[in-house]
Each structure stands twice: as structure tokens, then as C-alpha cells.
Design a protein around this motif. Structure first.
Motif, mmCIF file in Angstrom:
data_model
loop_
_atom_site.group_PDB
_atom_site.id
_atom_site.type_symbol
_atom_site.label_atom_id
_atom_site.label_comp_id
_atom_site.label_asym_id
_atom_site.label_seq_id
_atom_site.Cartn_x
_atom_site.Cartn_y
_atom_site.Cartn_z
ATOM 1 N N MET A 79 -5.318 -6.937 -13.411
ATOM 2 C CA MET A 79 -4.048 -6.417 -13.156
ATOM 3 C C MET A 79 -3.971 -4.802 -12.820
ATOM 4 N N LEU A 80 -5.015 -4.187 -13.261
ATOM 5 C CA LEU A 80 -5.147 -2.898 -12.980
ATOM 6 C C LEU A 80 -5.638 -2.720 -11.734
ATOM 7 N N LEU A 81 -6.631 -3.527 -11.185
ATOM 8 C CA LEU A 81 -6.884 -3.540 -9.888
ATOM 9 C C LEU A 81 -5.870 -3.848 -8.819
ATOM 10 N N LEU A 82 -5.139 -4.793 -9.312
ATOM 11 C CA LEU A 82 -3.882 -5.182 -8.256
ATOM 12 C C LEU A 82 -2.974 -3.934 -8.148
ATOM 13 N N LEU A 83 -2.693 -3.196 -9.262
ATOM 14 C CA LEU A 83 -1.847 -2.003 -9.191
ATOM 15 C C LEU A 83 -2.630 -0.971 -8.384
ATOM 16 N N THR A 84 -3.734 -0.767 -8.456
ATOM 17 C CA THR A 84 -4.627 0.173 -7.595
ATOM 18 C C THR A 84 -4.619 -0.216 -6.113
ATOM 19 N N GLN A 85 -4.706 -1.609 -5.750
ATOM 20 C CA GLN A 85 -4.620 -1.772 -4.534
ATOM 21 C C GLN A 85 -3.195 -1.462 -3.764
ATOM 22 N N ALA A 86 -2.154 -1.947 -4.447
ATOM 23 C CA ALA A 86 -1.103 -1.746 -4.100
ATOM 24 C C ALA A 86 -0.774 -0.283 -3.705
ATOM 25 N N TRP A 87 -1.083 0.794 -4.469
ATOM 26 C CA TRP A 87 -1.073 2.227 -4.747
ATOM 27 C C TRP A 87 -1.961 2.726 -3.397
ATOM 28 N N LEU A 88 -3.260 2.206 -3.089
ATOM 29 C CA LEU A 88 -3.939 2.332 -1.983
ATOM 30 C C LEU A 88 -3.137 2.356 -0.684
ATOM 31 N N VAL A 89 -2.868 1.300 -0.804
ATOM 32 C CA VAL A 89 -1.911 0.800 0.669
ATOM 33 C C VAL A 89 -1.068 1.728 0.691
ATOM 34 N N ALA A 90 0.036 2.012 -0.297
ATOM 35 C CA ALA A 90 1.306 2.767 -0.285
ATOM 36 C C ALA A 90 0.856 4.415 0.014
ATOM 37 N N THR A 91 -0.342 4.834 -0.382
ATOM 38 C CA THR A 91 -0.779 6.083 0.108
ATOM 39 C C THR A 91 -1.361 6.256 1.254
ATOM 40 N N ASN A 176 -2.652 -11.300 8.714
ATOM 41 C CA ASN A 176 -1.226 -11.239 8.304
ATOM 42 C C ASN A 176 -1.276 -10.394 7.090
ATOM 43 N N PRO A 177 -1.371 -9.088 7.173
ATOM 44 C CA PRO A 177 -1.481 -8.293 6.183
ATOM 45 C C PRO A 177 -0.015 -8.409 5.236
ATOM 46 N N GLY A 178 1.116 -8.767 5.839
ATOM 47 C CA GLY A 178 2.081 -8.864 5.140
ATOM 48 C C GLY A 178 2.164 -10.143 4.274
ATOM 49 N N PHE A 179 1.720 -11.114 4.629
ATOM 50 C CA PHE A 179 1.513 -12.372 3.801
ATOM 51 C C PHE A 179 0.515 -12.242 2.697
ATOM 52 N N HIS A 180 -0.450 -11.580 3.162
ATOM 53 C CA HIS A 180 -1.520 -10.962 2.193
ATOM 54 C C HIS A 180 -1.116 -10.340 0.908
ATOM 55 N N LYS A 181 -0.506 -9.343 1.280
ATOM 56 C CA LYS A 181 -0.013 -8.621 -0.014
ATOM 57 C C LYS A 181 1.125 -9.324 -0.965
ATOM 58 N N ARG A 182 2.082 -9.973 -0.285
ATOM 59 C CA ARG A 182 2.803 -10.718 -1.184
ATOM 60 C C ARG A 182 2.273 -11.832 -1.578
ATOM 61 N N MET A 183 1.369 -12.425 -1.231
ATOM 62 C CA MET A 183 0.624 -13.242 -1.859
ATOM 63 C C MET A 183 -0.206 -13.123 -3.231
ATOM 64 N N MET A 184 -0.900 -11.957 -2.936
ATOM 65 C CA MET A 184 -1.679 -11.402 -4.168
ATOM 66 C C MET A 184 -0.804 -11.268 -5.280
ATOM 67 N N ILE A 185 0.401 -10.538 -4.973
ATOM 68 C CA ILE A 185 1.368 -10.269 -6.096
ATOM 69 C C ILE A 185 1.710 -11.540 -6.794
ATOM 70 N N LEU A 186 2.292 -12.530 -5.891
ATOM 71 C CA LEU A 186 2.778 -13.945 -6.377
ATOM 72 C C LEU A 186 1.852 -14.773 -7.044
ATOM 73 N N SER A 187 0.443 -14.497 -6.483
ATOM 74 C CA SER A 187 -0.625 -15.050 -7.480
ATOM 75 C C SER A 187 -0.684 -14.780 -8.948
ATOM 76 N N ILE A 188 -0.419 -13.662 -9.318
ATOM 77 C CA ILE A 188 -0.646 -13.055 -10.564
ATOM 78 C C ILE A 188 0.862 -13.416 -11.257
ATOM 79 N N ALA A 189 2.032 -13.545 -10.605
ATOM 80 C CA ALA A 189 3.194 -13.509 -11.197
ATOM 81 C C ALA A 189 3.296 -14.950 -12.237
#
Length: 272
Positions: A79-91, A176-189
């Protein structure tokens, strides 16, 4: 001809200001969602874990099995890695994001394996305790065993759905990066029911049925989903895929929950 653009008091055009706000939310909504998942997990597991550790020290329950510690460490790291990955893309640190992607894939595979080891481990521990308990306690532990048999439905769904969604998400990372980022978050939900069921101050339908935790999962992903709909004026295909994967397993969970045939099937699967 001279065109005069309307500006704000700060000298910034309103459409530019609106565009900046939209771009900001586009970048950070996934960071916010991943961070909120961590908050939910902490709210559920910290008080629950402290209470159980106190019970272990008081001799009121057996020590935690080793596989539970491994599962907790893997889940926390993931879960920390998921947050880090989202932050890396955002920045804009896409190269580092891709580098860590391989670590995430290994962690995800380990989580599935350890999770399916944990399910029978916890069950056998409770079942053995119920068999060895004195008569006054035996009935209470028998209820715990029955509850764990129901919970295996949710745990099994989490493990299977998580694996499917991660595979789909990882497969689309280049195309499909858009599908990828959504699916990785939905997977852990899908794993959040384990946390929601431990938050004792929110309304719940447990242990009668698991409806409340499923609804809370929808609430947890609502900010990301609603922003997507508002931003794109449509439902992103990732959510339809998520629904197609989750729905059959969720229907099965609610259909089999607390049915005598399911209790008998779990005992057979567990070899007891």
C-alpha cells in the motif's frame, strides 16, 4: 483588431485558472485515493491489533502465527508502494515509477500466495482451539469458527479478484496508462473490507451479512470515480472491467454466506 481578454484581479484568465485546477486534480486524485486507503487500513487495524496483542499477553488468545506477520508486512509495503507510485506519476517521475513497477508485481504475487496460506492457518488455529476448549468456552469458539467459515468467502474473493485485476492492470501499463493506473488502485480497493469490518464506530451489517463492507468500498473509490465521470463525461472502461470481474464473486459471497452447504464445504476443504 485588438482582442481584450478578461482577467481576474491577479491578472490570470478564468479559463486558465480553471484549467490549472483541473490539471491539478487530474494529477493528485490518485494520490489522494491511495492515501485514503492507507488511512482506512490504519483506522481499522491499529485498534484491532492493539486489542489482540493485549489479549495474547493476557493469555486470552494464542500468539499470532508467523504467516500473519508476513501478510501484514507485505500488505503495508504494497500500500505504501501504491501511494509512492501515484505520487511519482503526479510529480512527473515516470522513469522511477516504471522502475518500481517490477517491485510491485513481485509484492502482489507474494501477497496472493501468503494470503491463501493465511486463510487455512487462521481457520485451523481457531478450530483446534474450539475442540480443546472447556464446555463453557466451546460454544463461543464454535461461533467463531462458523464466522471464519463465512469470512473465507470474502478472503477468497479478495485474493482471486486482486490477482485478476493486477494482471489486467500490469498488462496495460505500456498500451493504456489510464486503464493501468485506475486498475492498480481498484485492485487493492477490494481488500478494504478487512479494514472496514474492524472499524467498530461505523454502522455494519456484520456478522449477519457482508453488505456494509461492500458498500464502504464503493464509498472509498467514489472520489476517483466521480471525478472521472465529471472530467470525462463518461464512465471510464476500467470501472466496467472492474465491475465485470467483481460482480460474479460478490454475488457468490452473498449467496453462499452462512448457508449450511457452505459451512460443510469449508470443513471439507480444510480437512476437518
Amino acid at each position: 483588431m485588438t482582442t481584450i481578454s478578461r482577467t481576474t484581479a491577479a491578472g490570470v484568465r478564468p479559463d486558465v485558472l480553471s484549467g490549472d485546477r483541473t490539471a491539478f486534480i487530474d494529477r493528485w486524485i490518485y494520490v489522494f485515493t491511495a492515501a485514503s486507503f492507507i488511512v482506512i487500513v490504519l483506522l481499522g487495524f491499529i485498534p484491532d491489533s492493539l486489542g489482540k496483542m493485549a489479549a495474547v499477553q493476557a493469555g486470552q488468545r494464542p500468539p499470532f502465527p508467523w504467516v500473519l506477520h508476513v501478510h501484514a508486512a507485505l500488505m503495508g509495503t504494497y500500500m505504501l508502494l501504491l501511494l509512492t507510485q501515484a505520487w511519482l506519476v503526479a510529480t512527473g517521475r515516470v522513469a522511477q515509477h516504471r522502475l518500481l513497477g517490477a517491485v510491485g508485481a513481485v509484492l502482489a504475487a507474494a501477497l496472493v500466495v501468503v494470503g491463501f496460506i493465511l486463510i487455512p492457518t487462521i481457520y485451523h488455529q481457531a478450530f483446534a482451539g474450539a475442540q480443546a476448549a472447556p464446555p463453557p468456552v466451546k460454544a463461543q469458539l464454535a461461533q467463531l469458527v462458523a464466522f471464519l467459515e463465512n469470512i473465507t468467502l470474502v478472503q477468497g474473493r479478495i485474493g482471486i479478484v486482486f490477482a485478476i485485476l493486477v494482471i489486467l492492470g500490469v498488462s496495460a501499463r505500456k498500451t493504456n496508462p489510464g486503464f493501468h493506473k485506475r486498475m492498480m488502485i481498484l485492485s487493492i480497493a477490494g481488500a478494504l473490507p478487512a479494514a472496514f469490518d474492524r472499524i467498530i464506530w461505523i454502522p455494519t451489517t456484520m456478522p449477519v451479512r457482508p453488505l456494509s463492507s461492500d458498500l464502504y468500498v464503493l464509498l472509498a473509490i467514489a472520489p476517483m470515480f466521480l471525478w472521472d465521470v465529471f472530467r470525462n463525461r463518461r464512465i471510464h472502461p476500467a470501472y466496467w472491467v472492474w465491475l465485470a470481474v467483481v460482480a460474479p464473486f460478490t454475488i457468490a459471497v452473498h449467496t453462499l454466506w452462512d448457508k449450511p452447504a457452505w459451512h460443510a464445504a469449508v470443513k471439507w476443504l480444510m480437512g476437518v
